[in-house]
Design a protein around this motif. Sequence first.
Motif, PDB file in Angstrom:
ATOM      1  N   LEU A  54       0.724  -1.201  -0.161  1.00  0.00           N
ATOM      2  CA  LEU A  54       0.140   0.035   0.166  1.00  0.00           C
ATOM      3  C   LEU A  54       0.750   1.098  -0.065  1.00  0.00           C
ATOM      4  O   LEU A  54       0.421   2.384  -0.369  1.00  0.00           O
ATOM      5  CB  LEU A  54      -0.886   0.063   1.201  1.00  0.00           C
ATOM      6  N   LYS A  81      -0.372 -10.349  -4.146  1.00  0.00           N
ATOM      7  CA  LYS A  81      -1.117  -9.797  -3.497  1.00  0.00           C
ATOM      8  C   LYS A  81      -2.267 -10.829  -2.845  1.00  0.00           C
ATOM      9  O   LYS A  81      -2.886 -10.597  -1.824  1.00  0.00           O
ATOM     10  CB  LYS A  81      -1.798  -8.670  -4.238  1.00  0.00           C
ATOM     11  N   PHE A  84      -1.994 -12.344   0.306  1.00  0.00           N
ATOM     12  CA  PHE A  84      -2.385 -11.580   1.564  1.00  0.00           C
ATOM     13  C   PHE A  84      -3.767 -11.284   2.061  1.00  0.00           C
ATOM     14  O   PHE A  84      -4.735 -11.237   1.082  1.00  0.00           O
ATOM     15  CB  PHE A  84      -1.537 -10.444   1.382  1.00  0.00           C
ATOM     16  N   PHE A  88      -7.716  -4.211   8.907  1.00  0.00           N
ATOM     17  CA  PHE A  88      -7.437  -2.821   9.243  1.00  0.00           C
ATOM     18  C   PHE A  88      -7.841  -2.561  10.715  1.00  0.00           C
ATOM     19  O   PHE A  88      -8.358  -2.905  11.327  1.00  0.00           O
ATOM     20  CB  PHE A  88      -8.196  -1.848   8.442  1.00  0.00           C
ATOM     21  N   ALA A  92     -12.324  -1.039   8.371  1.00  0.00           N
ATOM     22  CA  ALA A  92     -12.447  -0.742   7.060  1.00  0.00           C
ATOM     23  C   ALA A  92     -13.637  -1.513   6.189  1.00  0.00           C
ATOM     24  O   ALA A  92     -13.342  -1.793   5.178  1.00  0.00           O
ATOM     25  CB  ALA A  92     -11.020  -0.761   6.358  1.00  0.00           C
ATOM     26  N   PHE A  94     -17.308  -1.761   4.368  1.00  0.00           N
ATOM     27  CA  PHE A  94     -18.085  -0.747   3.639  1.00  0.00           C
ATOM     28  C   PHE A  94     -19.413  -0.659   4.355  1.00  0.00           C
ATOM     29  O   PHE A  94     -20.238  -1.499   4.147  1.00  0.00           O
ATOM     30  CB  PHE A  94     -18.035  -1.500   2.184  1.00  0.00           C
ATOM     31  N   PRO A 106     -14.330  -9.722  -1.531  1.00  0.00           N
ATOM     32  CA  PRO A 106     -13.065 -10.194  -2.189  1.00  0.00           C
ATOM     33  C   PRO A 106     -13.321 -11.142  -3.329  1.00  0.00           C
ATOM     34  O   PRO A 106     -12.704 -11.397  -4.266  1.00  0.00           O
ATOM     35  CB  PRO A 106     -11.956 -10.611  -1.071  1.00  0.00           C
ATOM     36  N   GLU A 109     -15.996 -10.050  -6.594  1.00  0.00           N
ATOM     37  CA  GLU A 109     -15.357  -9.036  -7.367  1.00  0.00           C
ATOM     38  C   GLU A 109     -14.643  -9.390  -8.472  1.00  0.00           C
ATOM     39  O   GLU A 109     -14.428  -8.797  -9.549  1.00  0.00           O
ATOM     40  CB  GLU A 109     -14.635  -7.769  -6.674  1.00  0.00           C
ATOM     41  N   LYS A 110     -14.243 -10.498  -8.117  1.00  0.00           N
ATOM     42  CA  LYS A 110     -13.341 -11.225  -9.118  1.00  0.00           C
ATOM     43  C   LYS A 110     -13.960 -12.423 -10.188  1.00  0.00           C
ATOM     44  O   LYS A 110     -13.316 -12.766 -11.037  1.00  0.00           O
ATOM     45  CB  LYS A 110     -12.080 -12.019  -8.584  1.00  0.00           C
ATOM     46  N   ARG A 154     -13.870 -11.504   6.753  1.00  0.00           N
ATOM     47  CA  ARG A 154     -13.595 -10.878   5.415  1.00  0.00           C
ATOM     48  C   ARG A 154     -11.972 -11.124   5.039  1.00  0.00           C
ATOM     49  O   ARG A 154     -11.623 -11.383   4.034  1.00  0.00           O
ATOM     50  CB  ARG A 154     -13.778  -9.463   5.165  1.00  0.00           C
TER      51      ARG A 154
ATOM     52  N   ASP B 130      -8.147   1.600   0.499  1.00  0.00           N
ATOM     53  CA  ASP B 130      -7.058   0.722   0.815  1.00  0.00           C
ATOM     54  C   ASP B 130      -7.208  -0.573   1.065  1.00  0.00           C
ATOM     55  O   ASP B 130      -6.775  -1.467   0.515  1.00  0.00           O
ATOM     56  CB  ASP B 130      -6.249   1.247   2.101  1.00  0.00           C
ATOM     57  N   ALA B 131      -8.625  -0.839   1.523  1.00  0.00           N
ATOM     58  CA  ALA B 131      -9.099  -2.241   1.827  1.00  0.00           C
ATOM     59  C   ALA B 131      -9.106  -2.809   0.364  1.00  0.00           C
ATOM     60  O   ALA B 131      -8.698  -4.002   0.268  1.00  0.00           O
ATOM     61  CB  ALA B 131     -10.186  -2.370   2.729  1.00  0.00           C
ATOM     62  N   LEU B 132      -9.619  -2.057  -0.503  1.00  0.00           N
ATOM     63  CA  LEU B 132      -9.803  -2.904  -1.909  1.00  0.00           C
ATOM     64  C   LEU B 132      -8.837  -3.157  -2.293  1.00  0.00           C
ATOM     65  O   LEU B 132      -8.311  -4.207  -2.872  1.00  0.00           O
ATOM     66  CB  LEU B 132     -10.617  -1.792  -2.651  1.00  0.00           C
ATOM     67  N   GLU B 133      -7.679  -2.186  -2.227  1.00  0.00           N
ATOM     68  CA  GLU B 133      -6.272  -2.732  -2.883  1.00  0.00           C
ATOM     69  C   GLU B 133      -5.504  -4.069  -2.156  1.00  0.00           C
ATOM     70  O   GLU B 133      -5.290  -4.576  -3.056  1.00  0.00           O
ATOM     71  CB  GLU B 133      -5.342  -1.632  -2.718  1.00  0.00           C
ATOM     72  N   MET B 135      -7.504  -6.350  -0.917  1.00  0.00           N
ATOM     73  CA  MET B 135      -8.152  -7.565  -1.675  1.00  0.00           C
ATOM     74  C   MET B 135      -7.903  -7.712  -3.031  1.00  0.00           C
ATOM     75  O   MET B 135      -8.494  -8.415  -3.740  1.00  0.00           O
ATOM     76  CB  MET B 135      -9.662  -7.202  -1.480  1.00  0.00           C
ATOM     77  N   ILE B 137      -8.364  -5.621  -5.448  1.00  0.00           N
ATOM     78  CA  ILE B 137      -9.652  -5.309  -6.243  1.00  0.00           C
ATOM     79  C   ILE B 137      -9.125  -3.813  -6.740  1.00  0.00           C
ATOM     80  O   ILE B 137      -8.844  -3.206  -6.040  1.00  0.00           O
ATOM     81  CB  ILE B 137     -11.144  -5.012  -5.531  1.00  0.00           C
TER      82      ILE B 137
END
Lengths: 250, 263
Positions: A54, A81, A84, A88, A92, A94, A106, A109-110, A154, B130-133, B135, B137
């Motif tokens: 990050l 990535k 990992f 947080f 964090a 949503f 996670p 979305e893929k 998550r 940041d959480a998206l990154e 993951m 995404i």
Amino acid sequence: MTSPLIELKNIHKKFGTNHVMQGVDLSINEGEITTIIGKSGTGKSVLLKHIIGLMHQDSGKITFSGKDTGTMTHKERRAFKQRFSYMFQENALFDSMTIYDNIALPLSEKAVFPRDIIRAKVKTRMEQLDIGETASKYPAQLSGGMKKRVALARALVTEPDIVLFDEPTTGLDPLRKNGVHKMIHSYQKMFGFTAVVVSHEIPDIFTISQKVAMLDKGRIIFQGTPEEIMNCEVENIYSFIHGKGDVEFE
Amino acid sequence: MITESIRKVGSGTIDMIEGTGRFFVFLFSGIFNIFTFPFQLWKIIEHTWFMGARSMGVILLTGTFTGMVLGLQGYYTLTKFGSEGMLGSAVALTLIRELGPVLTAIMITARAGSAIAAEIGVMRISEQIDALETMDINPVRFVFSPRLVAALISFPLLTALFDAIGIFGGFITGSWLLGINAGIYIYRVADSVVMADITGGFVKSFAFAITVTTICCYRGFFTHLQTSGGFGAKGVSSSTTRAVVNSCVLILILDYIITYLLL
């Protein structure tokens, strides 16, 4: 002897005139819980963010299984990535999504898995973490402890190899703090992931850690087992661990 | 003293160049990611509902009154030349060529653009981006691409609605209140508007859709870099204000440029 999975070599990072990391050297072993301790504002979270990419160091090298992350191709970086997960400090989550959608994100979305597999995976994690009843609720409707569990669910739903925890017990009462520590410990045993935990919970966090590293004035001044750090007689380490000495407010 | 001034100018110039580059990388990345798999159909529908369907009320209201005031002003101006029969043409052409696309874009900016900037800004300061990154995404794809598609659908449709309701507003004033023959009003509208007027209006609305959505998403997305407005909640508020002001100013500048190119 366990092999180092992640190695940080001579990492430097400046924010303007603030030299946060001044040559950090750290190795993280596979399958272990490594705890990073240190005074507030010494750059522990910054260190975690460098590990996951990050943030990027001004100089120095981070290697993952011996491979320099700075020289990774786009494909290698994505694969890296995907191994990992990051929990947080403030979770964090949503806040406009339900708990189910937060945990499924996670995966959904893929589009790697069909919807029924995603549902099964999310359901399993929610049951393991005892948050099955909260699926249709929103983060704002949950207590602090529940939110931590959702964040952990998550983080674990992708079955990661490495989980980074940034002060996972912040804002929790002593009972819940112990609960979170037990949770990290038992899930680490269950799933066998490598964990890096930034924590202020001394000495409680030592009970679940195999390795402790202390960050001070931009450097790692100690790396060793919890027993070694508890018996360490170096003045600033001793005073920090045992909560003695004066605190300097700059 | 001189060195300090030069340093400030230099640093400001570098910041501006960096910001411009970042803006265009953000825009092109957002466009590129519209076409990457899996398509975000559900999110596009959701944002179209928010940006388009839920803006209909304000568009109907502003469109009606804009048309009515155009009818009123136009009538008294045209009466001076004895050509009040041309009111339908005046109202329709003013709305379709200029006021429709511009006012629709400004109303959407005020209603949805500000909300987008604030929502993404909060996502940034609460580490959700940041959480998206973490993951793996792509956050630009997640927050910007579906909103861009939703805007490209919503802006032209709302502009058409604004034009239609505005022409009707002009009809209310001109025909019902001021006594112009209804047939003449409608005939003048149909007679004067050609396809190029409508196409020009839509070209503008597409350009405004891209501009407004990109600015609002960009301002929210990079809230953490705009430290001059403050941090945290103040930073979000500053990003939202900048998003709305920049969008409105750019709408008017772009309107002039596009009009110049189309005429």
